[in-house]
Each structure stands twice: as C-alpha cells, then as structure tokens.
Design an enzyme around this catalytic site. Structure first.
Site, mmCIF file in Angstrom:
data_model
loop_
_atom_site.group_PDB
_atom_site.id
_atom_site.type_symbol
_atom_site.label_atom_id
_atom_site.label_comp_id
_atom_site.label_asym_id
_atom_site.label_seq_id
_atom_site.Cartn_x
_atom_site.Cartn_y
_atom_site.Cartn_z
ATOM 1 C CG ASN A 9 25.372 43.138 45.377
ATOM 2 O OD1 ASN A 9 25.346 42.984 44.168
ATOM 3 N ND2 ASN A 9 26.766 43.384 45.741
ATOM 4 C CE LYS A 11 27.867 40.204 47.284
ATOM 5 N NZ LYS A 11 29.054 39.906 48.014
ATOM 6 C CG HIS A 95 30.537 45.583 45.422
ATOM 7 N ND1 HIS A 95 31.481 44.455 45.815
ATOM 8 C CD2 HIS A 95 29.796 45.227 46.288
ATOM 9 C CE1 HIS A 95 30.917 43.847 46.624
ATOM 10 N NE2 HIS A 95 29.867 44.345 47.071
ATOM 11 C CD GLU A 97 31.628 40.471 45.704
ATOM 12 O OE1 GLU A 97 31.002 40.841 44.895
ATOM 13 O OE2 GLU A 97 31.852 40.177 47.095
ATOM 14 C CD GLU A 167 29.382 46.987 50.634
ATOM 15 O OE1 GLU A 167 28.276 46.446 51.094
ATOM 16 O OE2 GLU A 167 29.866 46.663 49.686
ATOM 17 N N GLY A 173 31.048 39.090 52.852
ATOM 18 C CA GLY A 173 31.085 37.943 52.702
ATOM 19 C C GLY A 173 31.616 36.842 53.697
ATOM 20 C CB SER A 213 29.048 39.775 57.522
ATOM 21 O OG SER A 213 29.816 39.277 56.782
ATOM 22 N N GLY A 235 24.808 38.422 51.049
ATOM 23 C CA GLY A 235 24.451 37.038 51.143
ATOM 24 C C GLY A 235 23.024 36.796 51.774
HETATM 25 C C1 PEP Z 1 28.131 43.227 49.486
HETATM 26 O O1 PEP Z 1 28.054 42.263 48.615
HETATM 27 O O2 PEP Z 1 28.073 44.358 49.186
HETATM 28 C C2 PEP Z 1 28.008 42.642 50.885
HETATM 29 C C3 PEP Z 1 28.121 43.374 51.841
HETATM 30 O O3 PEP Z 1 28.016 41.332 50.916
HETATM 31 P P1 PEP Z 1 27.561 40.698 52.362
HETATM 32 O O4 PEP Z 1 26.523 41.179 53.006
HETATM 33 O O5 PEP Z 1 27.488 39.154 52.113
HETATM 34 O O6 PEP Z 1 28.852 40.523 53.271
#
Ligand code: PEP
Length: 250
Positions: A9, A11, A95, A97, A167, A173, A213, A235
C-alpha cells in the site's frame, strides 16, 4: 489451498515517475516468484502508468479506495468501473486511515465492498482495533462487529474475490507490530465470523492478511502462522529491496 497474497500500500507517496521506477525494480526483482501473489497499490494518479509496466507480468494492480456509485455528480470520486476499465485487479477498502481521517463508517465500507465485488474487483477489506480498544479488552468485539457490518448482505456468489486484512490500528506505521500468535488468534476469529456470513466453504478459501509494521525482519513470524495468508505492507513497500525481501520471506 490459499495462495499467500502480499500487497504493498503506497498510500499518498510516489509521483508517477517515482512509482514507475519502483515498480520496474520490483518487476525485475520478483520476476521468478510463483508461490506468492504480489500486488502493488499506487495512488490513483499512478495506477495507469504502473499498470502499463506490469502488463504481462504476475504483479497485480490495486487501488486504495473507491466510491460505490457507477458514475454521477460525485466530485472527486472514482467508481469501481473506472478502476476495472484501466485494468485494476484489487481495491483496498476501509483502511483505518480512511476510517480515521475521512470518517468512513462500517456502512460506507459495506457499500464499497458490495459495489467493488459487483464490478468484478478483488477487495481487501481492512479491519482492526485501536490501542484504546485493545487496552479495554475489546479487540475481538470490535473486529467482529467490523467484519459483520462490512460484509452485511453480501451476495455469497461474489465472495470468492474477497480478502480481509487484519490491521490493528496501533500497529500501522508505528514500528509496533502484533505478535504472530496474537494476529493469528484474531484472524481465526475473523474466519469464523466470515463463515457465518459467506458460508464455511468460501471462508475456508478466503485469504486473511495481517498488516501493521510488517518488515523483512518480522514477516517470517507472521507467515509461520497457518491462519495468516499474507500481508498488507505500508512503509516497507515503498522501497523495492525491502518489499522484495518481504515477498521472498521463505
Ligand atoms: C498499511 O498501510 O496498511 C500498513 C500496514 O502500514 P505499515 O506497514 O506502514 O504499518
């Protein structure tokens, strides 16, 4: 047998030239991958250019959001049909976010999931608890409710293109990740709840991913859990070599 899916992803990162550079590197680095399905989700502006690069390869293309209507006076929105029109395979829906910053509710997620599946898109529906909810011991209840509401009224015949991503919001993040075992327990519960809606057979085949993460150093811990069918990576998907290492976790 559920084939693992590892999805990046991106983003709101990567201009079109940056996105093209990244996906070209991935295409070379991951050319011989057969045991894992790989998808990248660039921003809307880069979907078409990235789609051109991966044409003919095993890499799949995903979007990060959509609106549920086919067309209309909805300034700024993108429909499922507009995504399939340019060769998009998957769409991330719900998601955290989007839930946090754009106030998406379970009801919105539900309409988006149904519209996306009806248009023939694969859907990655995201669910997960906040830190406060986790501390209050509400993880199972919150996630169960998100799955139940997100999948309410789903046509069982469309559910074979459904993927769920667990998640935990506190792990996205932040560098903090759930343990493989904790994630597997929640994912097993998600599969039971999904089975109540789409039936045992489809739920048994449905891929349920972990996200939060995920990095080259911890992917093995998640993939060692038979319940976990892949990862949604934020990320660490922005850099070709770290994403390639995650995909090649074996
Ligand atoms: C995500 O954006 O779905 C995500 C899991 O981000 P990260 O891997 O940065 O925690």
């Amino acid at each position: 047998m559920r084939k693992p899916l590892i999805m990046g992803n991106w983003k709101m990162y990567k201009t079109v030239p940056e996105a093209v550079r990244l996906v070209k590197q991935l295409k070379v680095m991951l050319a011989d991958t057969v045991d894992v399905e790989i998808a990248v989700c660039p921003p809307f502006t880069a979907l078409q250019a990235v789609g051109e690069v991966i044409k003919g390869s095993a890499l799949k293309l995903g979007a990060q959001n959509l609106f549920w209507e086919k067309e209309g006076a909805y300034t700024g929105e993108i429909s499922p049909e507009m995504l399939t029109d340019i060769g998009v395979d998957y769409c991330i829906i719900g998601h955290s976010e989007r839930r946090a910053y754009f106030h998406e509710t379970d009801a919105d997620v539900n309409r988006k999931v149904k519209a996306a599946l009806a248009a023939g898109l694969g859907v990655v529906m995201c669910v997960g608890e906040t830190l406060e909810q986790r501390r209050a011991g509400l993880t199972q209840r919150v996630v169960e409710e998100q799955v139940t509401n997100g999948l309410a009224g789903l046509e069982v015949s469309q559910a074979d293109k459904l993927v769920i991503a667990y998640e935990p919001v506190w792990a996205i993040g932040t560098g903090e990740n759930a343990t493989g075992q904790d994630a597997a327990e929640v994912i097993a519960m998600i599969r039971r709840v999904a089975a109540g809606i789409v039936g045992e057979e489809i739920a048994a085949e449905m891929r349920i991913l972990y996200g939060g993460s995920v990095k080259p150093g911890n992917i093995k811990e998640f993939m060692a859990q038979p319940e976990i069918d892949g990862a949604l990576v934020g990320g660490a998907s922005l850099d070709a070599s770290s994403f390639a290492q995650i995909v090649r976790y074996n």
